[in-house]
Motif scaffolding. Structure first.
Motif, PDB file in Angstrom:
ATOM      1  N   SER A  82      78.777  70.826  50.456  1.00 43.29           N
ATOM      2  CA  SER A  82      77.625  69.937  50.575  1.00 43.29           C
ATOM      3  C   SER A  82      76.571  70.590  51.469  1.00 43.29           C
ATOM      4  O   SER A  82      76.905  71.251  52.453  1.00 43.29           O
ATOM      5  CB  SER A  82      78.033  68.580  51.146  1.00 43.29           C
ATOM      6  OG  SER A  82      78.479  68.716  52.456  1.00 43.29           O
ATOM      7  N   GLY A  83      75.324  70.434  51.101  1.00 44.75           N
ATOM      8  CA  GLY A  83      74.250  70.996  51.896  1.00 44.75           C
ATOM      9  C   GLY A  83      73.866  72.407  51.516  1.00 44.75           C
ATOM     10  O   GLY A  83      72.904  72.939  52.053  1.00 44.75           O
ATOM     11  N   VAL A  84      74.632  73.022  50.598  1.00 50.83           N
ATOM     12  CA  VAL A  84      74.281  74.366  50.134  1.00 50.83           C
ATOM     13  C   VAL A  84      73.574  74.244  48.792  1.00 50.83           C
ATOM     14  O   VAL A  84      74.133  73.720  47.831  1.00 50.83           O
ATOM     15  CB  VAL A  84      75.536  75.260  49.993  1.00 50.83           C
ATOM     16  CG1 VAL A  84      75.171  76.586  49.329  1.00 50.83           C
ATOM     17  CG2 VAL A  84      76.153  75.500  51.359  1.00 50.83           C
ATOM     18  N   LYS A  85      72.341  74.732  48.727  1.00 48.92           N
ATOM     19  CA  LYS A  85      71.587  74.776  47.476  1.00 48.92           C
ATOM     20  C   LYS A  85      71.590  76.207  46.981  1.00 48.92           C
ATOM     21  O   LYS A  85      71.203  77.119  47.715  1.00 48.92           O
ATOM     22  CB  LYS A  85      70.144  74.307  47.700  1.00 48.92           C
ATOM     23  CG  LYS A  85      69.259  74.461  46.473  1.00 48.92           C
ATOM     24  CD  LYS A  85      67.820  74.073  46.793  1.00 48.92           C
ATOM     25  CE  LYS A  85      66.916  74.334  45.603  1.00 48.92           C
ATOM     26  NZ  LYS A  85      65.505  74.008  45.904  1.00 48.92           N
ATOM     27  N   CYS A  86      72.036  76.426  45.760  1.00 42.97           N
ATOM     28  CA  CYS A  86      72.090  77.774  45.210  1.00 42.97           C
ATOM     29  C   CYS A  86      71.508  77.787  43.807  1.00 42.97           C
ATOM     30  O   CYS A  86      71.799  76.903  42.998  1.00 42.97           O
ATOM     31  CB  CYS A  86      73.538  78.269  45.170  1.00 42.97           C
ATOM     32  SG  CYS A  86      73.656  79.957  44.546  1.00 42.97           S
ATOM     33  N   THR A  87      70.712  78.807  43.516  1.00 41.35           N
ATOM     34  CA  THR A  87      70.086  78.920  42.197  1.00 41.35           C
ATOM     35  C   THR A  87      70.681  80.056  41.376  1.00 41.35           C
ATOM     36  O   THR A  87      70.162  80.386  40.310  1.00 41.35           O
ATOM     37  CB  THR A  87      68.566  79.148  42.346  1.00 41.35           C
ATOM     38  OG1 THR A  87      68.353  80.340  43.102  1.00 41.35           O
ATOM     39  CG2 THR A  87      67.894  77.968  43.050  1.00 41.35           C
ATOM     40  N   VAL A  88      71.767  80.661  41.859  1.00 40.71           N
ATOM     41  CA  VAL A  88      72.371  81.819  41.172  1.00 40.71           C
ATOM     42  C   VAL A  88      73.320  81.310  40.088  1.00 40.71           C
ATOM     43  O   VAL A  88      74.537  81.240  40.263  1.00 40.71           O
ATOM     44  CB  VAL A  88      73.100  82.730  42.176  1.00 40.71           C
ATOM     45  CG1 VAL A  88      73.534  84.017  41.486  1.00 40.71           C
ATOM     46  CG2 VAL A  88      72.198  83.058  43.368  1.00 40.71           C
ATOM     47  N   SER A  89      72.772  80.969  38.935  1.00 40.15           N
ATOM     48  CA  SER A  89      73.536  80.253  37.912  1.00 40.15           C
ATOM     49  C   SER A  89      74.576  81.110  37.201  1.00 40.15           C
ATOM     50  O   SER A  89      75.412  80.564  36.477  1.00 40.15           O
ATOM     51  CB  SER A  89      72.579  79.638  36.890  1.00 40.15           C
ATOM     52  OG  SER A  89      71.838  80.647  36.247  1.00 40.15           O
ATOM     53  N   GLU A 103      72.376  72.937  41.079  1.00 40.17           N
ATOM     54  CA  GLU A 103      72.198  73.934  42.146  1.00 40.17           C
ATOM     55  C   GLU A 103      73.222  73.756  43.262  1.00 40.17           C
ATOM     56  O   GLU A 103      72.914  73.863  44.454  1.00 40.17           O
ATOM     57  CB  GLU A 103      70.756  73.911  42.686  1.00 40.17           C
ATOM     58  CG  GLU A 103      69.740  74.229  41.593  1.00 40.17           C
ATOM     59  CD  GLU A 103      68.317  74.324  42.101  1.00 40.17           C
ATOM     60  OE1 GLU A 103      68.008  73.756  43.164  1.00 40.17           O
ATOM     61  OE2 GLU A 103      67.511  74.989  41.425  1.00 40.17           O
ATOM     62  N   HIS A 104      74.481  73.471  42.871  1.00 43.86           N
ATOM     63  CA  HIS A 104      75.573  73.305  43.826  1.00 43.86           C
ATOM     64  C   HIS A 104      76.464  74.543  43.840  1.00 43.86           C
ATOM     65  O   HIS A 104      76.534  75.303  42.864  1.00 43.86           O
ATOM     66  CB  HIS A 104      76.419  72.090  43.457  1.00 43.86           C
ATOM     67  CG  HIS A 104      75.678  70.800  43.502  1.00 43.86           C
ATOM     68  ND1 HIS A 104      75.022  70.360  44.633  1.00 43.86           N
ATOM     69  CD2 HIS A 104      75.476  69.852  42.553  1.00 43.86           C
ATOM     70  CE1 HIS A 104      74.448  69.191  44.378  1.00 43.86           C
ATOM     71  NE2 HIS A 104      74.707  68.867  43.119  1.00 43.86           N
ATOM     72  N   CYS A 105      77.165  74.728  44.978  1.00 46.26           N
ATOM     73  CA  CYS A 105      78.157  75.797  45.119  1.00 46.26           C
ATOM     74  C   CYS A 105      79.539  75.153  45.201  1.00 46.26           C
ATOM     75  O   CYS A 105      79.776  74.288  46.043  1.00 46.26           O
ATOM     76  CB  CYS A 105      77.895  76.609  46.384  1.00 46.26           C
ATOM     77  SG  CYS A 105      79.184  77.833  46.700  1.00 46.26           S
ATOM     78  N   ASP A 106      80.458  75.578  44.333  1.00 45.37           N
ATOM     79  CA  ASP A 106      81.801  74.985  44.274  1.00 45.37           C
ATOM     80  C   ASP A 106      82.841  75.825  45.023  1.00 45.37           C
ATOM     81  O   ASP A 106      84.042  75.561  44.913  1.00 45.37           O
ATOM     82  CB  ASP A 106      82.216  74.812  42.814  1.00 45.37           C
ATOM     83  CG  ASP A 106      83.281  73.740  42.653  1.00 45.37           C
ATOM     84  OD1 ASP A 106      83.257  72.768  43.426  1.00 45.37           O
ATOM     85  OD2 ASP A 106      84.144  73.888  41.760  1.00 45.37           O
ATOM     86  N   ALA A 107      82.404  76.820  45.790  1.00 47.72           N
ATOM     87  CA  ALA A 107      83.349  77.613  46.584  1.00 47.72           C
ATOM     88  C   ALA A 107      83.821  76.790  47.789  1.00 47.72           C
ATOM     89  O   ALA A 107      83.157  75.836  48.206  1.00 47.72           O
ATOM     90  CB  ALA A 107      82.664  78.892  47.071  1.00 47.72           C
ATOM     91  N   SER A 108      84.975  77.146  48.362  1.00 48.79           N
ATOM     92  CA  SER A 108      85.469  76.433  49.543  1.00 48.79           C
ATOM     93  C   SER A 108      84.747  76.896  50.801  1.00 48.79           C
ATOM     94  O   SER A 108      84.637  76.163  51.790  1.00 48.79           O
ATOM     95  CB  SER A 108      86.973  76.617  49.692  1.00 48.79           C
ATOM     96  OG  SER A 108      87.295  77.989  49.786  1.00 48.79           O
ATOM     97  N   GLU A 109      84.255  78.129  50.770  1.00 51.29           N
ATOM     98  CA  GLU A 109      83.463  78.685  51.869  1.00 51.29           C
ATOM     99  C   GLU A 109      82.666  79.855  51.304  1.00 51.29           C
ATOM    100  O   GLU A 109      83.006  80.387  50.248  1.00 51.29           O
ATOM    101  CB  GLU A 109      84.344  79.156  53.024  1.00 51.29           C
ATOM    102  CG  GLU A 109      85.334  80.237  52.638  1.00 51.29           C
ATOM    103  CD  GLU A 109      86.272  80.621  53.785  1.00 51.29           C
ATOM    104  OE1 GLU A 109      86.268  79.941  54.821  1.00 51.29           O
ATOM    105  OE2 GLU A 109      86.998  81.604  53.623  1.00 51.29           O
TER     106      GLU A 109
END
Ligand code: SF4
Length: 51
Positions: free
Chosen positions: A3-10, A19-25
């Motif tokens: 949450s709180g991470v915006k990513c555009t690297v699709s 624009e979400h990141c599903d990694a744990s870290e």
């Protein structure tokens, strides 16, 4: 999801629509090494993995 991470690297395998990141870290480093960046363009996500 981070949450709180915006990513555009699709094309990253961790990227989810909206624009979400599903990694744990994630790991973010300075382009070219070192410990200091002068602008955001000099940083990058090292957790990226091409899908
Ligand atoms: S791992 Fe990095 S590049 Fe991949 S979706 Fe997450 S923030 Fe974006």
């Amino acid at each position: 999801m981070l949450s709180g991470v915006k990513c555009t690297v699709s094309n990253c395998k961790f990227w989810k629509s909206g624009e979400h990141c599903d990694a744990s870290e994630i790991e973010v480093n300075v382009d070219g090494g070192g410990k200091a960046a002068r602008q955001s363009e000099q940083t990058n996500c090292r957790t990226f993995y091409q899908k």
